[in-house]
Scaffold this motif. Structure first.
Motif, PDB file in Angstrom:
ATOM      1  N   PHE A  38       0.855  -1.184   0.000  1.00  0.00           N
ATOM      2  CA  PHE A  38       0.000   0.000   0.000  1.00  0.00           C
ATOM      3  C   PHE A  38       0.892   1.235   0.000  1.00  0.00           C
ATOM      4  N   VAL A  39       0.693   2.108  -0.953  1.00  0.00           N
ATOM      5  CA  VAL A  39       1.400   3.382  -1.010  1.00  0.00           C
ATOM      6  C   VAL A  39       0.375   4.471  -0.709  1.00  0.00           C
ATOM      7  N   PRO A  40       0.559   5.241   0.368  1.00  0.00           N
ATOM      8  CA  PRO A  40      -0.423   6.273   0.719  1.00  0.00           C
ATOM      9  C   PRO A  40      -0.600   7.308  -0.390  1.00  0.00           C
ATOM     10  N   SER A  41      -1.758   7.927  -0.396  1.00  0.00           N
ATOM     11  CA  SER A  41      -2.049   8.927  -1.414  1.00  0.00           C
ATOM     12  C   SER A  41      -1.020  10.043  -1.382  1.00  0.00           C
ATOM     13  N   LEU A  42      -0.666  10.506  -2.556  1.00  0.00           N
ATOM     14  CA  LEU A  42       0.246  11.621  -2.788  1.00  0.00           C
ATOM     15  C   LEU A  42       1.700  11.318  -2.427  1.00  0.00           C
ATOM     16  N   TRP A  43       2.040  10.094  -2.116  1.00  0.00           N
ATOM     17  CA  TRP A  43       3.442   9.730  -1.877  1.00  0.00           C
ATOM     18  C   TRP A  43       4.080   9.467  -3.227  1.00  0.00           C
ATOM     19  N   TYR A  44       5.174  10.164  -3.512  1.00  0.00           N
ATOM     20  CA  TYR A  44       5.883   9.910  -4.753  1.00  0.00           C
ATOM     21  C   TYR A  44       6.540   8.544  -4.646  1.00  0.00           C
ATOM     22  N   HIS A  45       6.452   7.762  -5.703  1.00  0.00           N
ATOM     23  CA  HIS A  45       7.079   6.447  -5.709  1.00  0.00           C
ATOM     24  C   HIS A  45       7.442   6.067  -7.133  1.00  0.00           C
ATOM     25  N   GLN A  46       8.327   5.130  -7.231  1.00  0.00           N
ATOM     26  CA  GLN A  46       8.754   4.638  -8.528  1.00  0.00           C
ATOM     27  C   GLN A  46       8.821   3.128  -8.453  1.00  0.00           C
ATOM     28  N   VAL A  47       8.393   2.464  -9.506  1.00  0.00           N
ATOM     29  CA  VAL A  47       8.331   1.007  -9.527  1.00  0.00           C
ATOM     30  C   VAL A  47       9.228   0.469 -10.625  1.00  0.00           C
ATOM     31  N   HIS A  48       9.996  -0.551 -10.288  1.00  0.00           N
ATOM     32  CA  HIS A  48      10.786  -1.305 -11.265  1.00  0.00           C
ATOM     33  C   HIS A  48      10.351  -2.758 -11.147  1.00  0.00           C
ATOM     34  N   ASN A  49       9.675  -3.266 -12.172  1.00  0.00           N
ATOM     35  CA  ASN A  49       9.218  -4.652 -12.143  1.00  0.00           C
ATOM     36  C   ASN A  49      10.357  -5.566 -12.580  1.00  0.00           C
ATOM     37  N   LEU A  50      10.641  -6.572 -11.769  1.00  0.00           N
ATOM     38  CA  LEU A  50      11.700  -7.526 -12.088  1.00  0.00           C
ATOM     39  C   LEU A  50      11.188  -8.638 -12.991  1.00  0.00           C
ATOM     40  N   THR A  51       9.879  -8.889 -12.961  1.00  0.00           N
ATOM     41  CA  THR A  51       9.239  -9.891 -13.804  1.00  0.00           C
ATOM     42  C   THR A  51       7.901  -9.336 -14.262  1.00  0.00           C
ATOM     43  N   ASP A  52       7.245 -10.059 -15.160  1.00  0.00           N
ATOM     44  CA  ASP A  52       5.892  -9.680 -15.549  1.00  0.00           C
ATOM     45  C   ASP A  52       4.992  -9.767 -14.324  1.00  0.00           C
ATOM     46  N   CYS A  53       4.074  -8.821 -14.195  1.00  0.00           N
ATOM     47  CA  CYS A  53       3.206  -8.808 -13.014  1.00  0.00           C
ATOM     48  C   CYS A  53       1.929  -8.051 -13.330  1.00  0.00           C
ATOM     49  N   VAL A  54       1.005  -8.096 -12.384  1.00  0.00           N
ATOM     50  CA  VAL A  54      -0.233  -7.337 -12.472  1.00  0.00           C
ATOM     51  C   VAL A  54      -0.175  -6.270 -11.392  1.00  0.00           C
ATOM     52  N   SER A  55      -0.505  -5.031 -11.754  1.00  0.00           N
ATOM     53  CA  SER A  55      -0.520  -3.930 -10.804  1.00  0.00           C
ATOM     54  C   SER A  55      -1.916  -3.322 -10.795  1.00  0.00           C
ATOM     55  N   THR A  74      -2.787  21.460  -2.080  1.00  0.00           N
ATOM     56  CA  THR A  74      -2.342  20.208  -2.699  1.00  0.00           C
ATOM     57  C   THR A  74      -3.161  19.922  -3.951  1.00  0.00           C
ATOM     58  N   PHE A  75      -4.466  20.071  -3.849  1.00  0.00           N
ATOM     59  CA  PHE A  75      -5.347  19.826  -4.996  1.00  0.00           C
ATOM     60  C   PHE A  75      -4.992  20.773  -6.144  1.00  0.00           C
ATOM     61  N   ALA A  76      -4.795  22.042  -5.826  1.00  0.00           N
ATOM     62  CA  ALA A  76      -4.432  23.021  -6.864  1.00  0.00           C
ATOM     63  C   ALA A  76      -3.091  22.660  -7.496  1.00  0.00           C
ATOM     64  N   GLY A  77      -2.145  22.194  -6.698  1.00  0.00           N
ATOM     65  CA  GLY A  77      -0.834  21.795  -7.228  1.00  0.00           C
ATOM     66  C   GLY A  77      -0.936  20.612  -8.169  1.00  0.00           C
ATOM     67  N   ILE A  78      -1.773  19.651  -7.828  1.00  0.00           N
ATOM     68  CA  ILE A  78      -1.980  18.485  -8.698  1.00  0.00           C
ATOM     69  C   ILE A  78      -2.592  18.925 -10.026  1.00  0.00           C
ATOM     70  N   LEU A  79      -3.612  19.784  -9.975  1.00  0.00           N
ATOM     71  CA  LEU A  79      -4.240  20.252 -11.207  1.00  0.00           C
ATOM     72  C   LEU A  79      -3.270  21.079 -12.054  1.00  0.00           C
ATOM     73  N   ALA A  80      -2.478  21.936 -11.398  1.00  0.00           N
ATOM     74  CA  ALA A  80      -1.516  22.764 -12.129  1.00  0.00           C
ATOM     75  C   ALA A  80      -0.462  21.901 -12.800  1.00  0.00           C
ATOM     76  N   ALA A  81       0.033  20.875 -12.102  1.00  0.00           N
ATOM     77  CA  ALA A  81       1.034  19.980 -12.682  1.00  0.00           C
ATOM     78  C   ALA A  81       0.463  19.239 -13.881  1.00  0.00           C
ATOM     79  N   ALA A  82      -0.784  18.784 -13.771  1.00  0.00           N
ATOM     80  CA  ALA A  82      -1.434  18.088 -14.893  1.00  0.00           C
ATOM     81  C   ALA A  82      -1.610  19.042 -16.077  1.00  0.00           C
ATOM     82  N   ALA A  83      -1.994  20.263 -15.794  1.00  0.00           N
ATOM     83  CA  ALA A  83      -2.175  21.241 -16.877  1.00  0.00           C
ATOM     84  C   ALA A  83      -0.852  21.524 -17.589  1.00  0.00           C
ATOM     85  N   ARG A  84       0.237  21.628 -16.827  1.00  0.00           N
ATOM     86  CA  ARG A  84       1.552  21.858 -17.453  1.00  0.00           C
ATOM     87  C   ARG A  84       1.961  20.670 -18.322  1.00  0.00           C
ATOM     88  N   ARG A  85       1.666  19.455 -17.878  1.00  0.00           N
ATOM     89  CA  ARG A  85       2.035  18.267 -18.655  1.00  0.00           C
ATOM     90  C   ARG A  85       1.239  18.187 -19.951  1.00  0.00           C
TER      91      ARG A  85
END
Length: 125
Positions: A40-57, A112-123
């Protein structure tokens, strides 16, 4: 910049110059999941995943283009509940206090909500 804004680096293993000058101080938490294990990764926690094998996420993202309005409505309702739960009128009108309690209760506040929307708009600009 902060990772919570949604502007985190696409790959945490690369250098990002002056964007994150304290990145060298970060101590990553590395988890290797075995078959049948759940993480479980809590909401808004930055994380990165490297899959070592095929998997379901299975992911649940709080906010996306399809539910941004519903997410905003939920956040407004949560703030109303926070204010209603404060017995003192002065506390109910204290924006800093109410946003702090909203963040603890809902996992996000208005900035936080405004930051998420602003980041999405920039992308997507």
């Amino acid at each position: 910049p902060t990772l919570a804004s949604g502007d985190g680096p696409a790959d945490t293993s690369t250098q990002h110059g002056n964007a994150f000058p304290d990145a060298h101080r970060a101590a990553p938490l590395v988890v290797e999941q075995g078959p049948g294990e759940v993480l479980f990764v809590p909401s808004l926690w930055y994380h990165q995943v490297h899959n070592l094998t095929d998997c379901v996420s299975i992911n649940h993202n709080w906010i996306n283009a399809a539910n941004a309005r519903v997410s905003w409505a939920m956040l407004r309702d949560e703030l109303a509940d926070v204010r209603a739960g404060l017995p003192d009128a002065e506390d109910r009108s204290d924006g800093v206090l109410c946003q702090s309690l909203l963040l603890r209760r809902a996992g996000a506040d208005y900035p936080t909500f405004a930051g998420i929307l602003a980041a999405a708009a920039r992308r997507h600009a």
